[in-house]
Design a protein around this motif. Sequence first.
Motif, PDB file in Angstrom:
ATOM      1  N   GLU A 151       0.826  -1.208   0.000  1.00  0.00           N
ATOM      2  CA  GLU A 151       0.000   0.000   0.000  1.00  0.00           C
ATOM      3  C   GLU A 151       0.859   1.257   0.000  1.00  0.00           C
ATOM      4  O   GLU A 151       0.571   2.240  -0.689  1.00  0.00           O
ATOM      5  CB  GLU A 151      -0.922  -0.017   1.222  1.00  0.00           C
ATOM      6  CG  GLU A 151      -1.812   1.194   1.354  1.00  0.00           C
ATOM      7  CD  GLU A 151      -2.649   1.147   2.624  1.00  0.00           C
ATOM      8  OE1 GLU A 151      -3.116   2.210   3.056  1.00  0.00           O
ATOM      9  OE2 GLU A 151      -2.816   0.050   3.200  1.00  0.00           O
ATOM     10  N   LEU A 152       1.953   1.243   0.772  1.00  0.00           N
ATOM     11  CA  LEU A 152       2.915   2.343   0.811  1.00  0.00           C
ATOM     12  C   LEU A 152       4.264   1.815   0.351  1.00  0.00           C
ATOM     13  O   LEU A 152       4.665   0.705   0.721  1.00  0.00           O
ATOM     14  CB  LEU A 152       3.045   2.907   2.224  1.00  0.00           C
ATOM     15  CG  LEU A 152       1.805   3.595   2.800  1.00  0.00           C
ATOM     16  CD1 LEU A 152       2.023   3.915   4.280  1.00  0.00           C
ATOM     17  CD2 LEU A 152       1.485   4.868   2.022  1.00  0.00           C
ATOM     18  N   ALA A 153       4.968   2.592  -0.446  1.00  0.00           N
ATOM     19  CA  ALA A 153       6.281   2.159  -0.901  1.00  0.00           C
ATOM     20  C   ALA A 153       7.252   2.044   0.271  1.00  0.00           C
ATOM     21  O   ALA A 153       8.010   1.078   0.382  1.00  0.00           O
ATOM     22  CB  ALA A 153       6.822   3.145  -1.932  1.00  0.00           C
ATOM     23  N   MET A 154       7.240   3.040   1.135  1.00  0.00           N
ATOM     24  CA  MET A 154       8.152   3.065   2.261  1.00  0.00           C
ATOM     25  C   MET A 154       7.551   3.900   3.375  1.00  0.00           C
ATOM     26  O   MET A 154       6.802   4.844   3.116  1.00  0.00           O
ATOM     27  CB  MET A 154       9.506   3.641   1.828  1.00  0.00           C
ATOM     28  CG  MET A 154      10.617   3.515   2.866  1.00  0.00           C
ATOM     29  SD  MET A 154      10.702   4.967   3.928  1.00  0.00           S
ATOM     30  CE  MET A 154      11.428   6.152   2.809  1.00  0.00           C
ATOM     31  N   ALA A 155       7.851   3.521   4.611  1.00  0.00           N
ATOM     32  CA  ALA A 155       7.415   4.304   5.767  1.00  0.00           C
ATOM     33  C   ALA A 155       8.623   4.615   6.643  1.00  0.00           C
ATOM     34  O   ALA A 155       9.568   3.819   6.732  1.00  0.00           O
ATOM     35  CB  ALA A 155       6.366   3.554   6.574  1.00  0.00           C
ATOM     36  N   HIS A 156       8.579   5.781   7.272  1.00  0.00           N
ATOM     37  CA  HIS A 156       9.623   6.166   8.221  1.00  0.00           C
ATOM     38  C   HIS A 156       8.936   6.556   9.531  1.00  0.00           C
ATOM     39  O   HIS A 156       8.495   7.696   9.694  1.00  0.00           O
ATOM     40  CB  HIS A 156      10.450   7.328   7.682  1.00  0.00           C
ATOM     41  CG  HIS A 156      11.721   7.524   8.452  1.00  0.00           C
ATOM     42  ND1 HIS A 156      12.966   7.514   7.863  1.00  0.00           N
ATOM     43  CD2 HIS A 156      11.948   7.708   9.789  1.00  0.00           C
ATOM     44  CE1 HIS A 156      13.886   7.691   8.794  1.00  0.00           C
ATOM     45  NE2 HIS A 156      13.291   7.822   9.967  1.00  0.00           N
ATOM     46  N   PRO A 157       8.821   5.606  10.473  1.00  0.00           N
ATOM     47  CA  PRO A 157       8.138   5.901  11.738  1.00  0.00           C
ATOM     48  C   PRO A 157       9.009   6.723  12.680  1.00  0.00           C
ATOM     49  O   PRO A 157      10.241   6.749  12.568  1.00  0.00           O
ATOM     50  CB  PRO A 157       7.866   4.511  12.312  1.00  0.00           C
ATOM     51  CG  PRO A 157       8.968   3.663  11.758  1.00  0.00           C
ATOM     52  CD  PRO A 157       9.256   4.204  10.392  1.00  0.00           C
ATOM     53  N   PHE A 158       8.340   7.369  13.629  1.00  0.00           N
ATOM     54  CA  PHE A 158       9.015   8.157  14.656  1.00  0.00           C
ATOM     55  C   PHE A 158       8.656   7.605  16.034  1.00  0.00           C
ATOM     56  O   PHE A 158       7.650   6.906  16.195  1.00  0.00           O
ATOM     57  CB  PHE A 158       8.640   9.628  14.524  1.00  0.00           C
ATOM     58  CG  PHE A 158       9.027  10.207  13.188  1.00  0.00           C
ATOM     59  CD1 PHE A 158      10.348  10.487  12.902  1.00  0.00           C
ATOM     60  CD2 PHE A 158       8.067  10.440  12.213  1.00  0.00           C
ATOM     61  CE1 PHE A 158      10.722  10.993  11.666  1.00  0.00           C
ATOM     62  CE2 PHE A 158       8.426  10.945  10.964  1.00  0.00           C
ATOM     63  CZ  PHE A 158       9.763  11.223  10.694  1.00  0.00           C
ATOM     64  N   PRO A 159       9.467   7.887  17.043  1.00  0.00           N
ATOM     65  CA  PRO A 159       9.231   7.294  18.367  1.00  0.00           C
ATOM     66  C   PRO A 159       7.870   7.621  18.975  1.00  0.00           C
ATOM     67  O   PRO A 159       7.372   6.873  19.819  1.00  0.00           O
ATOM     68  CB  PRO A 159      10.372   7.867  19.218  1.00  0.00           C
ATOM     69  CG  PRO A 159      11.474   8.149  18.238  1.00  0.00           C
ATOM     70  CD  PRO A 159      10.765   8.606  17.003  1.00  0.00           C
TER      71      PRO A 159
END
Length: 470
Positions: A84-92
């Motif tokens: 669904e998403l190419a890439m994700a960058h989560p945060f704390p």
Amino acid sequence: MLDVVVVGAGPNGLTAAVELARRGFSVALFEARDTVGGGARTEELTLPGFRHDPCSAAHPLAVNSPAFRALPLERYGLRWLHSELAMAHPFPDGSAAVLSRSVSETAASFGPRDAGAYRRLVEPFLPRWDTLVRDFMSLPLTALPRDPVTLARFGLAGLPPSTWLTRRFRDEPAKTLFAGLVAHVMAPLGGFATSAVGLVFALAAHARGWPVARGGSQALSDALAGYLTDLGGAIHTDYEVKRLDDLPPARAYVFDTSPTALARIAGLGRFYERYKYGPGVFKIDYALDGPVPWTAPEARAATTVQIGADSAEIGAALRAASREGRPPTRPFMITVQPGVVDPTRAPAGKQVFWAYAHVPNGWTGDLTEVMERQLERFAPDFRDRVLARAVAGPAEIAARNANYVGGDIGSGAASGLQLLLRPRLSLSPYSTPHPAVFICSSATPPGPGVHGMSGHNAAKAVWRRLRQEP
């Protein structure tokens, strides 16, 4: 006598062999390992039924590659799967920035202060992406650029350090995600042309996504090998080459190897002695009892997830590995979870997952505890899901693939002029002092990544040379 012998069956060696066979040359390929693939292989590294990619797993450059797109690889079993998403960058704090096929969705994840700046950065290039990527991946030019104006505009945006480009952004989500994109080539954020690295990865996602290959990265290598065989090419595995005399007579020899290995095999002496290798990686492949428990829901919808709390943390991790000679205390990590879209990779209800961090070249320590502690900042209780691990430091990485000297999966430092001008400053980077010997590995332009363009460009140099012979 054969026309061409190719040494090394990674994506570039396979592509070079295919391109030459398509032009009617007789081709034989020799590979030291028992299977083709190099950095694009799939193996059961942990438990039966868990199919892992020892190196590459997500393929934004492969699906956009002009070389691969010109080949009928789907006929040989290659199927791209998109999350669904190419890439994700989560945060704390449980939020996330994302890289989506949609520019608007990506921009919105950066917040209102940076959404417009991001759109203005990428949207001018997207309508001309296919032409731009062909021109960019043919540098140094193996043909006249199709769109010199767009290429020049891209150069103006891409040649400065990424730290300059990210001044366009005011808040951390955009700065951090872009810093992570640059870190895929293990280059310090302030390095020459690092803006181009981040832009290429972002534009690739908007153009065609960051897919995984159904069944694993081996599917791409097997498709190339199948096509080569149908073209009449011969493939020999379990065949280690230590000197040119180990190979059958041929008009040309093409090496998908590191420059130092080529110099040793072909007797080129100290020709590549100034070539520099970059940081190594410490990689862990996991068999999991279920999905990664990410706090951010966006991370559960993406096959690729970048890990780094902010741009400063990512920059510090890169400096530690590349300049300070020590492992990072809070590593930047690239992780891939193919089970988000590919149920063939693990038994029902289970998952395969990998993560790697940058460490100094040849580092001999164990980063497992540090990496898992970092993962649990974004996926609490991650370790409770672990059924088995396969841990590989730089030495193990190099043992799996001889091109990865000291664990450097980029086959050479992506810093300074060597990011673009590799393996030496030359208008003919695929040629060597030996008139019949060529190099086509990731140590040549356009550099690291599974895209086959180094092999494609080297094949052009070879067939031009062969056409000139009487």
